[in-house]
Motif scaffolding. Structure first.
Motif, PDB file in Angstrom:
ATOM      1  N   LEU A 134       0.832  -1.194   0.000  1.00 37.79           N
ATOM      2  CA  LEU A 134       0.000   0.000   0.000  1.00 37.79           C
ATOM      3  C   LEU A 134       0.868   1.246   0.000  1.00 37.79           C
ATOM      4  O   LEU A 134       1.898   1.314   0.668  1.00 37.79           O
ATOM      5  N   LYS A 135       0.435   2.243  -0.772  1.00 37.47           N
ATOM      6  CA  LYS A 135       1.222   3.456  -0.931  1.00 37.47           C
ATOM      7  C   LYS A 135       0.423   4.672  -0.491  1.00 37.47           C
ATOM      8  O   LYS A 135      -0.803   4.695  -0.560  1.00 37.47           O
ATOM      9  N   THR A 136       1.157   5.705  -0.048  1.00 37.98           N
ATOM     10  CA  THR A 136       0.532   6.975   0.270  1.00 37.98           C
ATOM     11  C   THR A 136       0.078   7.634  -1.024  1.00 37.98           C
ATOM     12  O   THR A 136       0.765   7.565  -2.043  1.00 37.98           O
ATOM     13  N   SER A 533      -3.733   2.594  -2.615  1.00 35.95           N
ATOM     14  CA  SER A 533      -3.399   3.620  -1.625  1.00 35.95           C
ATOM     15  C   SER A 533      -3.774   3.154  -0.225  1.00 35.95           C
ATOM     16  O   SER A 533      -4.593   2.245  -0.042  1.00 35.95           O
ATOM     17  N   GLU A 534      -3.186   3.811   0.764  1.00 33.68           N
ATOM     18  CA  GLU A 534      -3.408   3.436   2.159  1.00 33.68           C
ATOM     19  C   GLU A 534      -4.861   3.578   2.584  1.00 33.68           C
ATOM     20  O   GLU A 534      -5.319   2.865   3.476  1.00 33.68           O
ATOM     21  N   GLU A 537      -7.165   0.457   2.946  1.00 35.56           N
ATOM     22  CA  GLU A 537      -6.789  -0.618   3.868  1.00 35.56           C
ATOM     23  C   GLU A 537      -8.016  -1.266   4.506  1.00 35.56           C
ATOM     24  O   GLU A 537      -8.092  -2.495   4.615  1.00 35.56           O
TER      25      GLU A 537
END
Length: 778
Positions: A134-136, A533-534, A537
């Protein structure tokens, strides 16, 4: 030929090409646009003819695949079709890499044409059993822009319209921008900015042949310099404009100084809409077309010069005025956990008349994992199925009206060129070849026979394919000039081991190969980058719980299959004589069985071994040639071999007296043995035979969803975290246009989407999307 061909003959050749290259379309209703590894993809297949979109009962098989980003298949299935419809499913392996995938579908006949016109739908698959990375959220993006001159070319001195499409290469979606067009001296000759989805147009008159450059500025200060298509010194342009009188004004211009006869041919999905001629005067010719005379959908206009060579092309879209309207009624917009939901459906035509329709229905939770919206059957059949490339949110073009909406549609026509056929195929009919035929009677298993030593194709060789089993399945074919064989495998379901061979007593030096039945051609459609993206989640965690709970607590209900409903009688039908050997005294030698119990077969032993002579009952005599002898459907050519087989392993013996015809194969009767398990019971096959696992038509998996009719069921402690609440591929409305469906909500609160797709017998497509909420009590 071009010098002598008349325009009417060109039109006739086009119509003949349309008959030979009959259009077939497939639409898939997928249950949702995003999945987790371990879940099941459910889908409904709609197969229609290309012009009127009526359900097409032509081919009986649809090929459905899930492809990764490198166009490699990760899942494949052959789906049985009946009256133009079918359904299937794929269980996603937990070994799949997370990413964007493409689900595509086509028929055997469609494999003759460009894969750009197969059904293709991107889906997102996550794998919660693997690190997802997961990415910002980031604003970084890569941009691209393409330019498309109206008619095909920019020509020096002729006014031209240029459409453009600006995209965010990372997401694959349209991008906002501002741009200017500069000539060779750096002077601004046009300015532009896109409308919706990054698509727009501008007009200018190229004063010189050569190159013009666009300077385009995107968000974040990103600037691109992109050359426009080369300006031609000579040529033709084609412009289409709508007049207030309900007509299309089509203007052709040319650098040709003298008068020239021009020809305009317009067609909609293979049917001629207009065929007209006009003469160039002062470099210009005009055509008028009554808009109401054109069929709904995309009309393709082609301009031919005096030598009847195609010199310019243009697409135009006519909105459909008829369609299927689907009304839904849920009773309320909010439900509690494990509450029953009843959905009432009403189908009617655009004029308001109730009509019967074939529908498919999916209910799933929204979780922001999907990268695209669900496909829409109306937008697909009328719009995207006749365009190459990817169209962003095609359903949006049907939900709005007005000048801006019409301009957006026309910009779309300008940026997506035509490629369903080339004019070379029409003008030179011998160039068009059709290697794949419609599967009228069932799946066609393709193979090849070659000489074992040289590897050269072997022609005119009788080849047999059989699938051992209790239900005798036997097929034969004669190899063609190129060694190819084709077996029409009717009612061939599920995975089976097949045996391919020739009559070893006559043909003993051949090699066999079964060919891949799936298309090996791929369209150049690139999927967007896969970045999670985060802020997803929580949605990913919910999907993980859903997969885990389903496979732990409901596993036994997830892999139930419906019986295919095929005829259990052997391919030769009801036998003339049948013997269940357990009803008789069991002998240990097959010769005794045949002599004692089977009056329809005479056993003879000659110098070269045993022979069977079957009674030719209609003519009251015995044949003098050996019959077709089968063991569990597998032909046995050496009678000595079958006579050496243990009769205690045989459960049933059937005999056909009289000539038997199986396609081009003519047999002097049939003698068919069946073992107890239908597995040949250890009978030794010839070492030269090909034994191979082969997947037949997909068995239909039953959709499972728990019910909560009783208080005890509602209080069950088994977690119900389903993201897919309901799936039904076979809903039909009656003559009053009514039907209903019921399902239960689960334990997960959130917004749920109901998607209904449908088609009438007359080819009217329609869809409906509504939402409701599930909230837990306070």
């Amino acid at each position: 030929m071009a010098q002598t061909r008349s325009f009417p003959s060109l039109v006739a050749e086009f119509q003949e090409h349309g008959r030979k290259s009959f259009q077939e379309k497939i639409f898939l209703h997928l249950d949702r646009p995003a999945y987790a590894a371990g879940e099941t993809i459910w889908f409904k297949v709609y197969n229609v003819e290309g012009m009127r979109h009526q359900p097409l009962d032509l081919g009986k098989v649809a090929y459905v695949e899930v492809l990764d980003n490198a166009h490699k298949p990760v899942l494949q299935g052959k789906i049985a079709l009946r009256e133009g419809a079918g359904s299937g499913s794929f269980v996603l392996p937990v070994t799949l890499e997370a990413g964007h995938y493409t689900v595509r579908a086509y028929t055997n006949w469609m494999k003759n044409f460009s894969p750009a016109f197969y059904f293709q739908q991107p889906v997102t698959i996550i794998n919660t059993f693997q690190p997802l990375g997961l990415k910002t959220a980031s604003d970084t993006a890569a941009y691209a822009i393409q330019f498309f001159p109206e008619g095909g070319n920019l020509v020096q001195g002729l006014p031209g319209k240029v459409a453009f499409k600006a995209t965010n290469s990372k997401t694959g979606k349209g991008a906002a921008c501002q741009g200017e067009v500069l000539d060779q001296a750096g002077k601004v000759v046009a300015s532009f900015q896109p409308g919706r989805f990054g698509i727009g147009n501008f007009s200018f008159t190229p004063s010189d042949a050569g190159e013009y450059t666009a300077v385009v500025r995107f968000a974040g200060g990103k600037t691109i310099r992109q050359k426009l298509p080369q300006v031609q010194e000579q040529g033709y342009t084609l412009r289409v404009e709508e007049s207030r009188l309900g007509q299309l004004q089509i203007t052709a211009q040319s650098t040709q100084p003298e008068a020239e006869q021009l020809y305009l041919l317009g067609h909609t999905r293979g049917t001629v809409a207009v065929a007209a001629t006009a003469t160039l005067q002062n470099g210009k010719a005009s055509f008028s077309v009554v808009k109401d005379s054109m069929a709904a959908g995309i009309t393709h206009f082609t301009l031919f010069n005096g030598q009847q060579k195609p010199v310019a092309e243009r697409l135009f879209f006519t909105r459909p005025t008829k369609g299927l309207e689907i009304e839904t009624a849920l009773g309320k917009n909010q439900f509690g956990p494990r509450e029953k939901v009843t959905l009432d459906l009403l189908t009617k035509t655009t004029s308001g008349k109730p009509t019967e329709a074939n529908l498919s229905l999916a209910v799933f939770r929204n979780d922001r994992l999907q990268a695209t919206d669900p496909a829409d059957i109306k937008a697909y059949l009328y719009l995207t199925s006749d365009l190459k490339g990817t169209v962003e949110n095609p359903a949006a073009y049907f939900t709005e009206n007005g000048p801006q909406a019409e301009e957006a549609l026309d910009n779309l026509m300008l940026t997506h060129g035509w490629s369903r056929f080339t004019w070379d195929e029409v003008l030179n009919p011998k160039a068009a070849t059709y290697a794949f035929v419609p599967e009228f009677g069932g799946h066609l298993i393709r193979g090849k026979v070659t000489h074992s030593v040289t590897g050269a194709p072997a022609k005119d060789i009788r080849t047999y394919l059989a699938a051992p089993g209790r239900n005798v399945r036997f097929y034969s074919s004669i190899s063609a000039q190129d060694g190819s064989v084709l077996f029409e495998a009717k009612d061939f379901f599920g995975p089976k081991e097949v045996v391919v061979q020739t009559n070893w007593l006559k043909d003993s030096t051949y090699h066999f190969q079964l060919l891949n039945p799936f298309s090996e051609k791929h369209a150049e459609n690139n999927l967007p980058n896969f970045d999670l993206s985060e802020n997803l989640e929580e949605a990913i965690l919910r999907r993980h719980h859903d997969v885990q709970a389903q496979n732990i607590y409901f596993e036994r209900n997830l892999n139930r299959f419906r019986a295919p409903g095929i005829d259990s009688i052997s391919f030769y039908g009801k036998p003339d004589q049948q013997f269940l050997l357990d009803d008789f005294t069991r002998f240990k030698v097959l010769e005794e069985v045949m002599r004692e119990y089977v009056p329809g077969v005479m056993v003879r032993k000659r110098r070269n071994g045993f022979h069977f002579l079957v009674m030719d009952l209609p003519n009251d005599r015995f044949f003098q040639e050996d019959p077709l002898v089968l063991l569990d459907g597998v032909p046995v050519f050496d009678i000595d071999q079958i006579m050496a087989f243990d009769p205690l392993k045989i459960r049933k013996l059937e005999v056909m007296t009289g000539k038997y015809y199986n396609g081009s194969l003519v047999s002097s009767g049939v003698v068919s043995y069946t073992t107890y398990k239908g597995d040949l019971a250890g009978f030794p096959l010839d070492t030269r035979a090909l034994l191979q696992e082969y997947e037949g038509l997909q068995l239909q998996r039953e959709f499972y969803a728990p019910t909560y009719d009783t208080e005890e069921q509602k209080l069950s402690r088994l977690p119900d975290w389903r993201s897919l609440l309901f799936w039904s591929p076979d809903l039909t409305t009656d003559a009053s246009g009514k039907t209903s469906a019921s399902f239960y909500t689960g334990d997960q609160a959130g917004t749920y989407t109901v998607v209904v797709q449908g088609l009438t017998k007359d080819g009217l497509p329609g869809s409906k999307m509504v939402t409701f909420e599930v909230k837990k009590p306070l």
